[in-house]
Scaffold this motif. Structure first.
Motif, PDB file in Angstrom:
ATOM      1  N   PRO A  48       0.834  -1.210   0.000  1.00 57.37           N
ATOM      2  CA  PRO A  48       0.000   0.000   0.000  1.00 57.37           C
ATOM      3  C   PRO A  48       0.869   1.261   0.000  1.00 57.37           C
ATOM      4  O   PRO A  48       1.926   1.303   0.622  1.00 57.37           O
ATOM      5  CB  PRO A  48      -0.796  -0.115   1.306  1.00 57.37           C
ATOM      6  CG  PRO A  48      -0.790  -1.565   1.634  1.00 57.37           C
ATOM      7  CD  PRO A  48       0.533  -2.080   1.142  1.00 57.37           C
ATOM      8  N   GLY A  49       0.428   2.274  -0.725  1.00 58.32           N
ATOM      9  CA  GLY A  49       1.146   3.536  -0.798  1.00 58.32           C
ATOM     10  C   GLY A  49       2.194   3.590  -1.886  1.00 58.32           C
ATOM     11  O   GLY A  49       2.792   4.642  -2.120  1.00 58.32           O
ATOM     12  N   LEU A 118       0.568   8.209 -13.390  1.00 57.98           N
ATOM     13  CA  LEU A 118       1.114   7.868 -12.078  1.00 57.98           C
ATOM     14  C   LEU A 118      -0.054   7.757 -11.114  1.00 57.98           C
ATOM     15  O   LEU A 118      -0.922   8.636 -11.110  1.00 57.98           O
ATOM     16  CB  LEU A 118       2.045   8.963 -11.573  1.00 57.98           C
ATOM     17  CG  LEU A 118       3.394   9.089 -12.223  1.00 57.98           C
ATOM     18  CD1 LEU A 118       4.104  10.325 -11.696  1.00 57.98           C
ATOM     19  CD2 LEU A 118       4.228   7.856 -11.955  1.00 57.98           C
ATOM     20  N   TYR A 119      -0.068   6.736 -10.276  1.00 61.54           N
ATOM     21  CA  TYR A 119      -1.216   6.546  -9.391  1.00 61.54           C
ATOM     22  C   TYR A 119      -0.875   5.642  -8.226  1.00 61.54           C
ATOM     23  O   TYR A 119       0.209   5.045  -8.179  1.00 61.54           O
ATOM     24  CB  TYR A 119      -2.389   5.972 -10.179  1.00 61.54           C
ATOM     25  CG  TYR A 119      -2.169   4.552 -10.686  1.00 61.54           C
ATOM     26  CD1 TYR A 119      -2.815   3.484 -10.092  1.00 61.54           C
ATOM     27  CD2 TYR A 119      -1.324   4.276 -11.754  1.00 61.54           C
ATOM     28  CE1 TYR A 119      -2.636   2.180 -10.544  1.00 61.54           C
ATOM     29  CE2 TYR A 119      -1.130   2.991 -12.216  1.00 61.54           C
ATOM     30  CZ  TYR A 119      -1.790   1.950 -11.611  1.00 61.54           C
ATOM     31  OH  TYR A 119      -1.603   0.660 -12.049  1.00 61.54           O
ATOM     32  N   GLN A 120      -1.797   5.570  -7.298  1.00 60.63           N
ATOM     33  CA  GLN A 120      -1.733   4.618  -6.196  1.00 60.63           C
ATOM     34  C   GLN A 120      -3.026   3.811  -6.207  1.00 60.63           C
ATOM     35  O   GLN A 120      -4.091   4.350  -6.508  1.00 60.63           O
ATOM     36  CB  GLN A 120      -1.652   5.324  -4.842  1.00 60.63           C
ATOM     37  CG  GLN A 120      -0.354   5.986  -4.537  1.00 60.63           C
ATOM     38  CD  GLN A 120      -0.412   6.680  -3.182  1.00 60.63           C
ATOM     39  OE1 GLN A 120      -1.456   7.122  -2.731  1.00 60.63           O
ATOM     40  NE2 GLN A 120       0.735   6.783  -2.535  1.00 60.63           N
ATOM     41  N   GLU A 121      -2.914   2.539  -5.861  1.00 61.21           N
ATOM     42  CA  GLU A 121      -4.112   1.734  -5.667  1.00 61.21           C
ATOM     43  C   GLU A 121      -4.653   1.966  -4.259  1.00 61.21           C
ATOM     44  O   GLU A 121      -5.851   2.067  -4.055  1.00 61.21           O
ATOM     45  CB  GLU A 121      -3.804   0.246  -5.877  1.00 61.21           C
ATOM     46  CG  GLU A 121      -3.493  -0.075  -7.315  1.00 61.21           C
ATOM     47  CD  GLU A 121      -3.209  -1.549  -7.551  1.00 61.21           C
ATOM     48  OE1 GLU A 121      -3.529  -2.009  -8.660  1.00 61.21           O
ATOM     49  OE2 GLU A 121      -2.670  -2.232  -6.668  1.00 61.21           O
ATOM     50  N   HIS A 122      -3.739   2.014  -3.286  1.00 61.68           N
ATOM     51  CA  HIS A 122      -4.113   2.214  -1.888  1.00 61.68           C
ATOM     52  C   HIS A 122      -3.164   3.208  -1.231  1.00 61.68           C
ATOM     53  O   HIS A 122      -1.993   3.288  -1.597  1.00 61.68           O
ATOM     54  CB  HIS A 122      -4.047   0.884  -1.109  1.00 61.68           C
ATOM     55  CG  HIS A 122      -5.001  -0.132  -1.618  1.00 61.68           C
ATOM     56  ND1 HIS A 122      -4.665  -1.066  -2.561  1.00 61.68           N
ATOM     57  CD2 HIS A 122      -6.307  -0.335  -1.331  1.00 61.68           C
ATOM     58  CE1 HIS A 122      -5.715  -1.819  -2.832  1.00 61.68           C
ATOM     59  NE2 HIS A 122      -6.730  -1.395  -2.100  1.00 61.68           N
ATOM     60  N   LYS A 123      -3.677   3.942  -0.258  1.00 70.24           N
ATOM     61  CA  LYS A 123      -2.835   4.797   0.574  1.00 70.24           C
ATOM     62  C   LYS A 123      -1.984   3.890   1.464  1.00 70.24           C
ATOM     63  O   LYS A 123      -2.272   2.696   1.603  1.00 70.24           O
ATOM     64  CB  LYS A 123      -3.693   5.700   1.463  1.00 70.24           C
ATOM     65  CG  LYS A 123      -4.567   6.660   0.692  1.00 70.24           C
ATOM     66  CD  LYS A 123      -5.440   7.439   1.659  1.00 70.24           C
ATOM     67  CE  LYS A 123      -6.440   8.306   0.921  1.00 70.24           C
ATOM     68  NZ  LYS A 123      -7.318   9.039   1.862  1.00 70.24           N
TER      69      LYS A 123
END
Length: 142
Positions: A48-49, A118-123
């Motif tokens: 995560p993150g 650019l991205y995140q799936e989860h914090k």
């Protein structure tokens, strides 16, 4: 220099040049260069993150749709009949300046500008993340 050091030194440039050839690392921001590249909807974060990067349309669509977001452009930024500033319209987050567009309209300038998503799936705390940024190789601070 040990054999292990030589092997690592020989392997590292090859791996880096493969990534550059495939993903066009040259001219990318440091964030993009450090991100984990995602090439299919079957690939995911290691933790995560973690910052992820992709140019894969299916990955981008699934990420946005899982968050209820629709492809959009900032009103009055159109250029030569194409969407201007690309965004996502997330439900409940304002978006008064956003104009929803079709995916095809969103991906046309995305591909032409050779942008990277650019991205995140989860914090880091495990909650679903809505973080994303479009990295542009022509940006002056890249």
């Amino acid at each position: 220099m040990t054999k292990r050091d030589r092997d690592r030194d020989e392997e590292e440039p090859r791996r880096r040049s493969d990534d550059q050839a495939e993903e066009g690392e040259e001219g990318r921001s440091r964030s993009t260069q450090r991100a984990k590249w995602i090439r299919s909807v079957d690939e995911h974060e290691d933790r995560p993150g973690q910052t992820l990067a992709t140019r894969n349309h299916d990955v981008i669509c699934r990420w946005a749709e899982a968050r209820g977001a629709n492809p959009a452009t900032v009103s009055s930024t159109e250029h030569e009949g194409r969407a201007g500033v690309l965004r996502f319209d997330f439900p409940g987050f304002g978006g008064e300046n956003l104009e929803e567009i079709e995916w095809e309209e969103w991906f046309k300038p995305f591909d032409e500008r050779r942008l990277v998503f650019l991205y995140q799936e989860h914090k880091a705390n495990g909650d679903t993340s809505t973080f994303f940024r479009l990295d542009n190789p022509n940006r002056e601070d890249a």
